[in-house]
Design an enzyme around this catalytic site. Structure first.
Site, short mmCIF file in Angstrom:
data_model
loop_
_atom_site.label_atom_id
_atom_site.label_comp_id
_atom_site.label_asym_id
_atom_site.label_seq_id
_atom_site.Cartn_x
_atom_site.Cartn_y
_atom_site.Cartn_z
N GLY A 107 17.21 26.57 -15.28
CA GLY A 107 16.62 27.50 -14.32
C GLY A 107 17.09 27.27 -12.90
N GLU A 110 -18.88 6.03 -17.85
CA GLU A 110 -17.65 5.36 -17.43
C GLU A 110 -16.58 5.37 -18.51
OE1 GLU A 110 -16.75 1.56 -14.59
OE2 GLU A 110 -18.14 1.25 -16.25
N ASP A 147 16.14 17.14 -16.46
CA ASP A 147 15.71 18.07 -15.42
C ASP A 147 16.87 18.33 -14.46
OD1 ASP A 147 14.44 19.45 -13.39
OD2 ASP A 147 13.39 17.70 -12.60
#
Length: 553
Positions: free
Chosen positions: A90, A502, A178
């Site tokens: 992209g 918790e 990436d």
């Protein structure tokens, strides 16, 4: 039993077959082998338990065990999927880095040995180590100069070398690449290079046509390390040059390339899959992408209020301190959300045509005015004076300006959110948020447990995440139970407040901040702090906000 190395053998002998099967220890009701969870936390205590840094970019060691890992294999590769390379495709400002980080976080949680490889990180490292400069045409997918071509090829070769080492020497299963990868020739080269090594290659093409999303992505890009110290004006000009340099070169993916790919449009608005023949793990990632959204809100964590006995067995109503804590928590959360939303929207004067992310009405304001919030989504348009119009949310948490509160079904947990409900804010009881079931050691101190169950207690100390006392849950059981909530958190765009015990907060916090299973049991959440987690394109960040009780009201 001899070592079982192949996926076929594991299918025959059962998932997670091991080299050695030992006799279960008395009282250890884990129904698992000791070797299986052999990276016990006794000898590997984390240096900083409550670190504020997202761990999604840390390297995964060979013996890494993730919080949500269902089983282990000798190869270290889960779901019988072999080795997979995900290649992002992209233009700049299309959320590729955000996608790579999100996929890495989720698959690591599942037990897949994953690492993301960001081309921008390699570029910055190359400039730093060689003390050189980036050629002017480097940011084009087709540099015109020899210097630009060489610089680009050197980085690409280094990334490919590191990814192959990750799959081979480091026994990685899933790598996420990436980079732009907008040229057919680049995609073809990557496919051929890794396919001959029997590594499956899936391309994920991120396409953004929504101009608001493009604008937001550009704003996020300007906050990256590339533009530290730059003025906003010059940073934006430089980034737009990168975008324009590649627009005319961009070759969108199509079926005639004969590649396996996912076309991901406007961050989940539309998704198409081509040649998906890679099985369970890839399908699970695709399902994750279907739920993933670009988030503008934050996730807040808060403990439930106190009751008189405050015991697991006794689910009582809140005491006076618990009620006061609930009031203070309500105003504090709304104050934080208001402050952040107002900062996110500039100070321009609103007009009837302009809708701005609104403020939420606090308890204090509610007492002074008859105006009461009636929806979790509080969009506002102002025309005259203090006139206010609120639109209902189109879905539970899917709007950018939505606010939803999640609680466990326990009385004191749900009652801690009663003042949010009174303000008309959506409060949802989620069964998955039920606290870890302690079994026979319910409401016992560590001293009492060690005295009554000395053998089991010693085993628990070795691996507090996976050990399960009699008739109890382990943290691992809790993590598996809560996976649907992880996907729902990824789906929601607005703010979420999670009020719980918790144990449940530890697990959800561990997912968002990429903690290992050895760290999660030692995380600390107290009633004097509200935890705020913000989502970033490269990593999540944490802010701890004091909860100050005012008994003079």
């Amino acid at each position: 039993m001899s070592a079982i190395l192949s996926d076929d053998d594991e299918l025959i002998n059962g998932l997670g077959s091991e080299v050695v099967i030992t006799k279960p220890l008395p009282g250890n009701h884990m129904a698992r082998t000791r070797k299986r969870w052999s990276s016990g936390s006794a000898d590997k205590k984390p240096d900083v338990i409550n670190r504020l840094i997202d761990g999604v970019h840390t390297d995964v060691t060979k013996d890494y065990i993730s919080p949500g890992q269902l089983y282990s294999t000798e190869s270290g590769r889960l779901f019988h999927a072999g080795k997979i390379l995900i290649v992002l495709v992209g233009l700049p400002a299309t959320s590729k880095t955000l996608l790579s980080v999100a996929i890495t976080r989720y698959t690591r949680w599942l037990g897949v040995r994953t690492r993301s490889f960001h081309v921008s990180e390699y570029r910055r490292e190359k400039v730093k180590t060689e003390r050189g400069e980036v050629p002017d045409d480097y940011f084009s997918a087709k540099p015109s100069s020899k210097e630009g071509c060489k610089f680009r090829k050197d980085i690409q070769d280094k990334i490919i070398q590191d990814m192959m080492e990750f799959f081979d020497a480091k026994k990685g299963q899933l790598a996420v690449y990436d980079a732009l990868n907008i040229l057919r020739e680049d995609r073809s080269f990557i496919e051929k290079s890794f396919s001959k090594m029997h590594i499956k290659v899936l391309f994920i093409e991120s396409v953004v046509t929504d101009q608001e999303l493009v604008k937001r992505n550009v704003e996020l890009a300007l906050k990256s390390d590339d533009y530290k110290g730059w003025s906003t004006k010059y940073a934006e000009e430089d980034f737009m040059k990168r975008l324009q340099a590649n627009k005319h070169l961009y070759e969108e993916m199509s079926p005639d390339e004969n590649l396996s790919y996912v076309k991901y449009i406007n961050f989940g608005e539309k998704l198409t899959v081509n040649n998906n023949n890679y099985g369970y793990l890839i399908n699970k990632i695709v399902f994750f992408l279907m739920n993933l959204r670009d988030k503008k809100g934050c996730v807040y964590f808060a403990r439930c209020g106190t009751s008189n006995k405050d015991k697991y067995i006794d689910d009582e109503e809140l005491n006076e301190e618990g009620l006061e804590y609930s009031r203070v928590l309500t105003d504090l959360v709304l104050e934080q959300i208001n402050k952040r939303r107002l900062n996110a929207n500039d100070t321009t004067t609103p007009t009837p045509e302009v809708q701005r992310t609104p403020s939420l009405v606090s308890l204090t304001e509610r007492c002074k005015s008859p105006l009461v919030a009636t929806s979790a989504s509080l969009k506002r348009s102002e025309s005259t004076g203090n006139a206010m119009y609120r639109q209902p949310a189109s879905g539970d948490g899917v709007d950018d300006d939505s606010f939803v509160v999640w609680t466990a079904p326990r009385k004191r947990t749900y009652d801690t959110a009663k003042y949010f409900a009174e303000l008309g804010i959506s409060v949802r009881q989620r069964s998955q948020l039920q606290q870890l079931h302690p079994g026979v050691v319910a409401d016992m101190t560590d001293e009492e447990i060690s005295e009554k169950f000395p053998g089991e207690y010693q085993e628990y100390l070795k691996d507090p995440y996976h050990f399960r006392f009699s008739r109890a849950e382990s943290y691992h059981d809790l993590a598996v139970r809560m996976e649907p909530l992880l996907l729902e958190m990824e789906r929601m765009c607005g703010d979420i407040l999670i009020i719980g015990h918790e144990s449940t907060l530890r697990v959800l916090y561990g997912y968002l901040m990429a903690f290992s299973c050895s760290e999660i049991p030692r995380l600390s959440f107290t009633r004097d702090e509200l935890i705020e987690i913000s989502f970033g394109p490269f990593e999540n960040s944490v802010k701890r906000i004091p909860v100050r009780m005012d008994w003079n009201k």
